[in-house]
Design a protein around this motif. Structure first.
Motif, PDB file in Angstrom:
ATOM      1  N   LYS A  59     -70.507  57.922 -44.006  1.00 44.64           N
ATOM      2  CA  LYS A  59     -71.492  57.608 -43.469  1.00 44.64           C
ATOM      3  C   LYS A  59     -72.518  58.558 -43.955  1.00 44.64           C
ATOM      4  O   LYS A  59     -72.373  59.593 -44.044  1.00 44.64           O
ATOM      5  N   ASN A  60     -73.674  58.219 -44.696  1.00 44.67           N
ATOM      6  CA  ASN A  60     -74.730  59.269 -45.079  1.00 44.67           C
ATOM      7  C   ASN A  60     -74.983  60.237 -44.109  1.00 44.67           C
ATOM      8  O   ASN A  60     -75.086  61.632 -44.240  1.00 44.67           O
ATOM      9  N   ARG A  61     -75.179  59.936 -42.905  1.00 45.80           N
ATOM     10  CA  ARG A  61     -75.724  60.536 -42.002  1.00 45.80           C
ATOM     11  C   ARG A  61     -74.717  61.681 -41.459  1.00 45.80           C
ATOM     12  O   ARG A  61     -74.848  62.922 -41.107  1.00 45.80           O
ATOM     13  N   SER A  62     -73.287  61.203 -41.594  1.00 39.10           N
ATOM     14  CA  SER A  62     -72.252  62.449 -41.406  1.00 39.10           C
ATOM     15  C   SER A  62     -72.400  63.464 -42.408  1.00 39.10           C
ATOM     16  O   SER A  62     -72.111  64.763 -42.140  1.00 39.10           O
ATOM     17  N   GLU A  71     -67.651  59.644 -36.510  1.00 38.65           N
ATOM     18  CA  GLU A  71     -66.947  59.069 -37.541  1.00 38.65           C
ATOM     19  C   GLU A  71     -65.323  59.429 -37.697  1.00 38.65           C
ATOM     20  O   GLU A  71     -65.314  60.884 -38.219  1.00 38.65           O
TER      21      GLU A  71
END
Length: 264
Positions: free
Chosen positions: A63-66, A105
């Motif tokens: 995930k981009n946020r990770s 994640e």
């Protein structure tokens, strides 16, 4: 163990020269233990390091946020003493694991992450279950605790992601045919993720302003304008954002992230 898969004792002068040629940097060894045998270190230019972290995220479909949380953590760690004594690639890999855990994640394990990191900086072909990767994973696991202590367990970053999602969600009913024709959401997500290659830019501006600048750049990338807007569209999302401020953030992103000169 080094991120290049060599113990210090195994690296002769000839191999050291080869490593330097292949990676464009001194053949230092990753410091993963307290052993004097591993007292060498390797320091990487920050931009190259953040690009390395983005590449891990792309390779593992994280995930981009990770990825973005990991980069902001690494940005903090680069100001700490630990960055001078531990291989920055290894430190970044530990930051990736912390960011993934913080963002919940958990589908990708530490060996997968270490294998991806190893494959990006080494010419060796390894499997994610081989001894070298297992040893690296053990070292990275230990290093995670060091990292969170170094930043005082403060990992709550104010990302622009939520603001970007809300902006796009509001624009879509306004111009549904454009969202159907062009991959506007995917483009915006990619631009925002890539902007983290300059984390100082992310922390310099308020998250909502970054989100609006990314949205504006996305619309320009697809040569799309907001229809029937009686005023500048971004005023609907921020009463304090001026055209000059929006233009300044756009220019900052284009010039410092994508390294394209903007005519002023």
């Amino acid at each position: 163990y080094s991120m290049h898969g060599k113990r210090r004792s195994e690296m002769g002068d000839g191999k050291a020269k080869k490593e330097k040629k292949e990676f464009g940097m001194p053949p230092h060894v990753v410091h993963l233990s307290d052993d004097e045998e591993y007292e060498d270190k390797i320091q990487i230019p920050p931009r190259e390091l953040y690009a390395f972290m983005i590449q891990i995220g792309i390779r593992l479909k994280l995930k981009n946020r990770s990825v973005c949380t990991s980069i902001l953590l690494m940005h903090q760690l680069m100001k700490k003493e630990v960055a001078k004594h531990v291989c920055n690639y290894t430190l970044a890999t530990a930051a990736m694991m912390i960011g993934m855990k913080y963002e919940e994640e958990r589908d990708v394990g530490i060996k997968k992450v270490c294998h991806a990191a190893q494959s990006l900086v080494s010419s060796q072909i390894l499997t994610d279950n081989c001894e070298e990767v297992s040893l690296l994973a053990t070292g990275v696991g230990r290093l995670e605790y060091v990292c969170v202590r170094e930043v005082g367990f403060q990992l709550n970053y104010d990302h622009p992601h939520t603001h970007l999602a809300l902006t796009l969600q509001s624009l879509e009913p306004w111009m549904p045919e454009h969202f159907e024709k062009y991959p506007i959401k995917d483009t915006a997500a990619t631009i925002l993720r890539d902007t983290y290659i300059c984390p100082e830019l992310i922390v310099r501006y308020p998250p909502k302003q970054v989100a609006l600048a990314v949205t504006s750049l996305t619309l320009k990338a697809h040569d799309v304008s907001v229809p029937q807007a009686k005023s500048d569209w971004y005023e609907a999302f921020s009463s304090t954002m001026s055209r000059k401020e929006l233009r300044a953030i756009e220019t900052d992103i284009v010039e410092n992230v994508f390294r394209v000169t903007v005519d002023r």
